[in-house]
Design a protein around this motif. Structure first.
Motif, PDB file in Angstrom:
ATOM      1  N   ALA A 340     -12.432 -59.942  10.869  1.00 60.98           N
ATOM      2  CA  ALA A 340     -12.880 -61.336  10.829  1.00 60.98           C
ATOM      3  C   ALA A 340     -11.673 -62.218  10.525  1.00 60.98           C
ATOM      4  CB  ALA A 340     -13.961 -61.523   9.765  1.00 60.98           C
ATOM      5  N   ASN A 341     -11.329 -63.075  11.470  1.00 61.93           N
ATOM      6  CA  ASN A 341     -10.161 -63.947  11.320  1.00 61.93           C
ATOM      7  C   ASN A 341     -10.561 -65.317  10.763  1.00 61.93           C
ATOM      8  OD1 ASN A 341      -7.481 -64.723  11.495  1.00 61.93           O
ATOM      9  ND2 ASN A 341      -7.662 -65.411  13.615  1.00 61.93           N
ATOM     10  N   LYS A 342      -9.568 -66.051  10.285  1.00 58.96           N
ATOM     11  CA  LYS A 342      -9.728 -67.407   9.747  1.00 58.96           C
ATOM     12  C   LYS A 342     -10.568 -67.425   8.474  1.00 58.96           C
ATOM     13  CE  LYS A 342      -9.420 -69.279  14.457  1.00 58.96           C
ATOM     14  NZ  LYS A 342      -9.986 -70.203  15.453  1.00 58.96           N
ATOM     15  N   VAL A 343     -10.476 -66.351   7.669  1.00 61.45           N
ATOM     16  CA  VAL A 343     -11.241 -66.285   6.417  1.00 61.45           C
ATOM     17  C   VAL A 343     -10.702 -67.261   5.382  1.00 61.45           C
ATOM     18  CG1 VAL A 343     -11.971 -63.898   6.772  1.00 61.45           C
ATOM     19  CG2 VAL A 343      -9.832 -64.364   5.563  1.00 61.45           C
ATOM     20  N   ASP A 344      -9.506 -67.793   5.606  1.00 66.71           N
ATOM     21  CA  ASP A 344      -8.956 -68.776   4.668  1.00 66.71           C
ATOM     22  C   ASP A 344      -9.780 -70.058   4.653  1.00 66.71           C
ATOM     23  OD1 ASP A 344      -7.748 -68.759   7.359  1.00 66.71           O
ATOM     24  OD2 ASP A 344      -6.817 -70.648   6.722  1.00 66.71           O
ATOM     25  N   LYS A 345     -10.631 -70.236   5.669  1.00 60.37           N
ATOM     26  CA  LYS A 345     -11.466 -71.439   5.767  1.00 60.37           C
ATOM     27  C   LYS A 345     -12.867 -71.228   5.187  1.00 60.37           C
ATOM     28  CE  LYS A 345      -9.038 -73.132   9.862  1.00 60.37           C
ATOM     29  NZ  LYS A 345      -9.161 -73.601  11.277  1.00 60.37           N
ATOM     30  N   LEU A 346     -13.126 -70.034   4.632  1.00 63.00           N
ATOM     31  CA  LEU A 346     -14.451 -69.724   4.085  1.00 63.00           C
ATOM     32  C   LEU A 346     -14.446 -69.776   2.564  1.00 63.00           C
ATOM     33  CD1 LEU A 346     -15.620 -66.665   6.245  1.00 63.00           C
ATOM     34  CD2 LEU A 346     -15.901 -69.105   6.718  1.00 63.00           C
ATOM     35  N   SER A 347     -15.624 -70.030   1.998  1.00 64.31           N
ATOM     36  CA  SER A 347     -15.792 -69.956   0.549  1.00 64.31           C
ATOM     37  C   SER A 347     -15.994 -68.496   0.156  1.00 64.31           C
ATOM     38  CB  SER A 347     -17.005 -70.781   0.121  1.00 64.31           C
ATOM     39  OG  SER A 347     -18.199 -70.211   0.649  1.00 64.31           O
ATOM     40  N   ASN A 348     -15.886 -68.211  -1.134  1.00 65.05           N
ATOM     41  CA  ASN A 348     -16.093 -66.842  -1.618  1.00 65.05           C
ATOM     42  C   ASN A 348     -17.494 -66.343  -1.280  1.00 65.05           C
ATOM     43  OD1 ASN A 348     -13.505 -66.712  -2.670  1.00 65.05           O
ATOM     44  ND2 ASN A 348     -14.137 -67.417  -4.706  1.00 65.05           N
ATOM     45  N   GLU A 349     -18.483 -67.236  -1.409  1.00 67.59           N
ATOM     46  CA  GLU A 349     -19.867 -66.847  -1.096  1.00 67.59           C
ATOM     47  C   GLU A 349     -20.017 -66.504   0.387  1.00 67.59           C
ATOM     48  OE1 GLU A 349     -24.416 -68.704  -1.322  1.00 67.59           O
ATOM     49  OE2 GLU A 349     -22.707 -69.813  -2.161  1.00 67.59           O
ATOM     50  N   GLU A 350     -19.389 -67.289   1.253  1.00 64.33           N
ATOM     51  CA  GLU A 350     -19.463 -67.026   2.693  1.00 64.33           C
ATOM     52  C   GLU A 350     -18.791 -65.700   3.045  1.00 64.33           C
ATOM     53  OE1 GLU A 350     -19.549 -71.434   4.769  1.00 64.33           O
ATOM     54  OE2 GLU A 350     -17.656 -70.739   3.879  1.00 64.33           O
ATOM     55  N   ILE A 351     -17.707 -65.393   2.348  1.00 66.90           N
ATOM     56  CA  ILE A 351     -17.008 -64.119   2.589  1.00 66.90           C
ATOM     57  C   ILE A 351     -17.886 -62.945   2.173  1.00 66.90           C
ATOM     58  CG2 ILE A 351     -15.076 -62.673   1.842  1.00 66.90           C
ATOM     59  CD1 ILE A 351     -13.353 -65.190   1.756  1.00 66.90           C
ATOM     60  N   GLU A 352     -18.582 -63.080   1.035  1.00 72.66           N
ATOM     61  CA  GLU A 352     -19.474 -62.012   0.568  1.00 72.66           C
ATOM     62  C   GLU A 352     -20.616 -61.793   1.560  1.00 72.66           C
ATOM     63  OE1 GLU A 352     -20.797 -62.962  -3.341  1.00 72.66           O
ATOM     64  OE2 GLU A 352     -18.790 -62.765  -4.254  1.00 72.66           O
ATOM     65  N   ASN A 353     -21.189 -62.871   2.078  1.00 77.27           N
ATOM     66  CA  ASN A 353     -22.267 -62.752   3.061  1.00 77.27           C
ATOM     67  C   ASN A 353     -21.778 -62.064   4.336  1.00 77.27           C
ATOM     68  OD1 ASN A 353     -24.061 -64.068   1.361  1.00 77.27           O
ATOM     69  ND2 ASN A 353     -23.621 -66.095   2.209  1.00 77.27           N
ATOM     70  N   LEU A 354     -20.559 -62.388   4.716  1.00 79.11           N
ATOM     71  CA  LEU A 354     -19.961 -61.798   5.919  1.00 79.11           C
ATOM     72  C   LEU A 354     -19.777 -60.297   5.750  1.00 79.11           C
ATOM     73  CD1 LEU A 354     -18.742 -62.562   8.698  1.00 79.11           C
ATOM     74  CD2 LEU A 354     -16.548 -62.887   7.558  1.00 79.11           C
ATOM     75  N   GLN A 355     -19.277 -59.894   4.590  1.00 79.64           N
ATOM     76  CA  GLN A 355     -19.023 -58.472   4.333  1.00 79.64           C
ATOM     77  C   GLN A 355     -20.315 -57.679   4.226  1.00 79.64           C
ATOM     78  OE1 GLN A 355     -16.417 -59.144   0.867  1.00 79.64           O
ATOM     79  NE2 GLN A 355     -14.797 -58.053   1.965  1.00 79.64           N
ATOM     80  N   SER A 356     -21.353 -58.301   3.702  1.00 77.27           N
ATOM     81  CA  SER A 356     -22.632 -57.590   3.595  1.00 77.27           C
ATOM     82  C   SER A 356     -23.313 -57.454   4.959  1.00 77.27           C
ATOM     83  CB  SER A 356     -23.568 -58.332   2.621  1.00 77.27           C
ATOM     84  OG  SER A 356     -23.866 -59.636   3.101  1.00 77.27           O
ATOM     85  N   ALA A 357     -23.005 -58.359   5.880  1.00 70.27           N
ATOM     86  CA  ALA A 357     -23.629 -58.337   7.207  1.00 70.27           C
ATOM     87  C   ALA A 357     -22.978 -57.313   8.136  1.00 70.27           C
ATOM     88  CB  ALA A 357     -23.564 -59.720   7.848  1.00 70.27           C
ATOM     89  N   ILE A 358     -21.677 -57.087   7.965  1.00 70.95           N
ATOM     90  CA  ILE A 358     -20.948 -56.164   8.844  1.00 70.95           C
ATOM     91  C   ILE A 358     -20.197 -55.142   7.993  1.00 70.95           C
ATOM     92  CG2 ILE A 358     -19.134 -55.958  10.596  1.00 70.95           C
ATOM     93  CD1 ILE A 358     -19.777 -58.750  11.514  1.00 70.95           C
ATOM     94  N   GLY A 359     -20.511 -53.891   8.211  1.00 69.78           N
ATOM     95  CA  GLY A 359     -19.848 -52.832   7.460  1.00 69.78           C
ATOM     96  C   GLY A 359     -18.432 -52.576   7.954  1.00 69.78           C
ATOM     97  N   ASN A 360     -17.621 -52.022   7.050  1.00 67.97           N
ATOM     98  CA  ASN A 360     -16.229 -51.672   7.373  1.00 67.97           C
ATOM     99  C   ASN A 360     -15.472 -52.854   7.978  1.00 67.97           C
ATOM    100  OD1 ASN A 360     -16.601 -48.927   6.580  1.00 67.97           O
ATOM    101  ND2 ASN A 360     -17.595 -48.537   8.551  1.00 67.97           N
ATOM    102  N   LEU A 361     -15.673 -54.008   7.405  1.00 68.29           N
ATOM    103  CA  LEU A 361     -15.051 -55.219   7.922  1.00 68.29           C
ATOM    104  C   LEU A 361     -13.712 -55.471   7.242  1.00 68.29           C
ATOM    105  CD1 LEU A 361     -15.364 -57.821   9.672  1.00 68.29           C
ATOM    106  CD2 LEU A 361     -16.405 -58.895   7.656  1.00 68.29           C
ATOM    107  N   HIS A 362     -12.742 -55.932   8.032  1.00 70.53           N
ATOM    108  CA  HIS A 362     -11.427 -56.287   7.495  1.00 70.53           C
ATOM    109  C   HIS A 362     -11.248 -57.798   7.586  1.00 70.53           C
ATOM    110  CE1 HIS A 362      -9.723 -52.180   7.129  1.00 70.53           C
ATOM    111  NE2 HIS A 362     -10.644 -51.936   8.042  1.00 70.53           N
ATOM    112  N   LEU A 363     -10.866 -58.391   6.467  1.00 64.35           N
ATOM    113  CA  LEU A 363     -10.690 -59.834   6.395  1.00 64.35           C
ATOM    114  C   LEU A 363      -9.263 -60.212   6.727  1.00 64.35           C
ATOM    115  CD1 LEU A 363     -12.661 -60.483   3.079  1.00 64.35           C
ATOM    116  CD2 LEU A 363     -13.516 -60.553   5.433  1.00 64.35           C
ATOM    117  N   LEU A 364      -9.124 -61.300   7.488  1.00 65.64           N
ATOM    118  CA  LEU A 364      -7.791 -61.672   7.957  1.00 65.64           C
ATOM    119  C   LEU A 364      -7.653 -63.186   8.076  1.00 65.64           C
ATOM    120  CD1 LEU A 364      -5.041 -60.887   9.463  1.00 65.64           C
ATOM    121  CD2 LEU A 364      -6.385 -61.114  11.568  1.00 65.64           C
ATOM    122  N   SER A 365      -6.469 -63.640   7.727  1.00 63.86           N
ATOM    123  CA  SER A 365      -6.053 -64.983   8.104  1.00 63.86           C
ATOM    124  C   SER A 365      -4.729 -64.807   8.837  1.00 63.86           C
ATOM    125  CB  SER A 365      -5.869 -65.887   6.882  1.00 63.86           C
ATOM    126  OG  SER A 365      -5.276 -67.112   7.288  1.00 63.86           O
TER     127      SER A 365
END
Length: 462
Positions: A340-365
């Motif tokens: 998931a790219n452009k995570v620098d534009k997300l809040s901590n809560e949005e990042i947590e929701n993203l990680q719970s929705a997709i397993g084995n996800l890598h966060l990236l900016s």
């Protein structure tokens, strides 16, 4: 195939430089060098010991071409097994050509591609698989490909093949001997020991054949396809991984209309990154061709990075999940990295929701570099480097791979013959064929066409 003349070629790349090295090899190499080199000490090269270096001038009659160092290697203690002379001169193109032309007038001929190494093979300085490793060593551009080439050049692979061939040849001789005494019904070859040998050869061949999948990618680089819908930052990620702006970055969707390839070294392993045109429905003919190439590149890749825009996940959740499942189902054997790219534009809560929705996800900016190192480490996990670390024999040459497949096929026929109680004369046919394929690998069995094909891929001067 024999060579008795003396050859000359540049041993260093074409072009100007501080130093250039010319190499002569053949029975007249030292005599020819002596006729154009005049030592400051007044000594004649022909009277000097092997492995000595001499300072002097290269002259064409009375005209001085250059001041140079000349190194002598007398047969058989040289790279080619012949008399070899190396001239280290200044790196001017003019000087290089003048010395080469002078050597040609004195009786040399220009070396063909790989001819120095070919002569080393013909003179027993190395076997054929070791000679091929020389070309791989020259072409190596990562620690992994270098280690594989060094191992093969030192005979790690060929020694295994030679040992198997020697053991099989001994049994073949005994079976052939039985045929001479067929009327007396004697058995020289112990069938129990022969069965053990065949099982051993089968196991070794299967292990070496299986290693080719790893060896081929370590040698040539791991292909990685970066895919996803347009304008999610694939080109930015590629630039971040390469640490330079190689791909065009733009806010306009569909900017990358073709594949862009580049290679970087991560942990000593080469990775070939392919930034594709993305996946989406389009009416643009040119962009459509790029999307078609995307699927072609996924087919060729060993690793797939699926990249999506984290900001758009809220409104396109189902679309992204469908695309991820499509890639998983279409390419189940591919190593898939979901990013998931452009995570620098997300809040901590949005990042947590993203990680719970997709397993084995890598966060990236990709813009700031956040997460790039973790992706690099994950890519390394996909590579089977265990055999490399343990210094196991790994096959990297497709010619060797093909010969081993054929040898294994013949060994399996021998095994079937033993199980079915075939006579020695029928077993001997398949054994001879297996020995032939073993010999092809090391060069104990070769022909001019085979050697020509192999050494034509070498550089001139090696």
């Amino acid at each position: 195939m024999t060579q008795t003349d003396t050859i000359v070629a540049m041993a260093t790349p074409a072009g100007s430089g501080a130093i250039a090295v010319l190499r002569l090899s053949g029975q007249d190499a030292i005599a020819i060098a002596s006729s154009i080199f005049f030592s400051v000490s007044g000594k004649q090269l022909s009277n000097q010991k092997s492995h000595t270096v001499h300072l002097g001038q290269i002259k064409d009659s009375e005209r001085v071409i250059d001041e140079a160092l000349v190194t002598i290697f007398k047969n058989p203690n040289s790279y080619t097994g012949e008399d070899v002379v190396e001239i280290s001169c200044h790196g001017s193109n003019y000087i290089q050509q003048e010395i080469i032309q002078l050597c040609l007038r004195k009786g040399c001929r220009m070396a063909q591609a790989g001819e120095f190494t070919l002569r080393a093979f013909l003179n027993g300085k190395m076997d054929l698989s070791q000679a091929e490793a020389v070309a791989d060593l020259i072409a190596s551009d990562s620690a992994a490909s270098h280690q594989l080439a060094i191992q093969q050049m030192r005979g790690g692979f060929s020694s295994e093949i030679k040992k198997l061939r020697e053991e099989l040849l001994n049994f073949a001789s005994l079976i052939e001997l039985e045929l001479d005494f067929a009327e007396e019904d004697v058995e020289f070859a112990n069938r129990v020991e022969f069965q053990k040998l065949i099982s051993k050869i089968t196991q070794v061949l299967k292990r070496l054949i299986d290693s080719f999948a790893t060896g081929n990618v370590l040698k040539n680089g791991i292909p990685v396809a970066i895919v996803g819908e347009p304008n999610v930052g694939k080109s930015t990620l590629l630039n971040a991984l390469l640490n330079e702006e190689r791909a065009i970055v733009s806010d306009i969707a569909g900017t990358t209309r073709d594949t862009i390839e580049d290679e970087i070294i991560i942990g000593g392993i080469g990775f070939r990154f392919i930034d594709t045109a993305g996946i989406r429905e389009t009416v643009d003919v040119i962009e459509g061709l790029g999307i078609q190439k995307t699927f072609q590149k996924i087919d060729q890749a060993q690793v797939v990075i699926y990249l999506f825009d984290a900001e758009k996940f809220k409104v396109q959740r189902s679309k992204f999940k469908v695309e991820i499942e499509t890639i998983k189902n279409k390419y189940p054997s591919k190593n898939l990295l979901i990013v998931a790219n452009k995570v620098d534009k997300l809040s901590n809560e949005e990042i947590e929701n993203l990680q719970s929705a997709i397993g084995n996800l890598h966060l990236l900016s990709a813009k700031t570099g956040q997460g790039v190192e973790k992706i690099q480490n994950k890519l390394l996990e996909f590579v089977n480097t265990g055999a490399l670390r343990n210094n196991e024999t790994i096959v990297t040459n497709s010619r060797h791979y093909d010969a081993m497949l054929k040898a294994l096929e013949e060994i399996i026929k021998v095994q079937e013959g033993i199980d079915n109680g075939l006579s020695g004369d029928l077993l001997a046919i398949d054994i001879r064929q297996a020995l032939y394929y073993f010999g092809e690998i090391t060069g104990e069995i070769s022909n001019d066409e085979l050697l020509g094909n192999i050494f034509a891929n070498f550089c001139i001067g090696k």
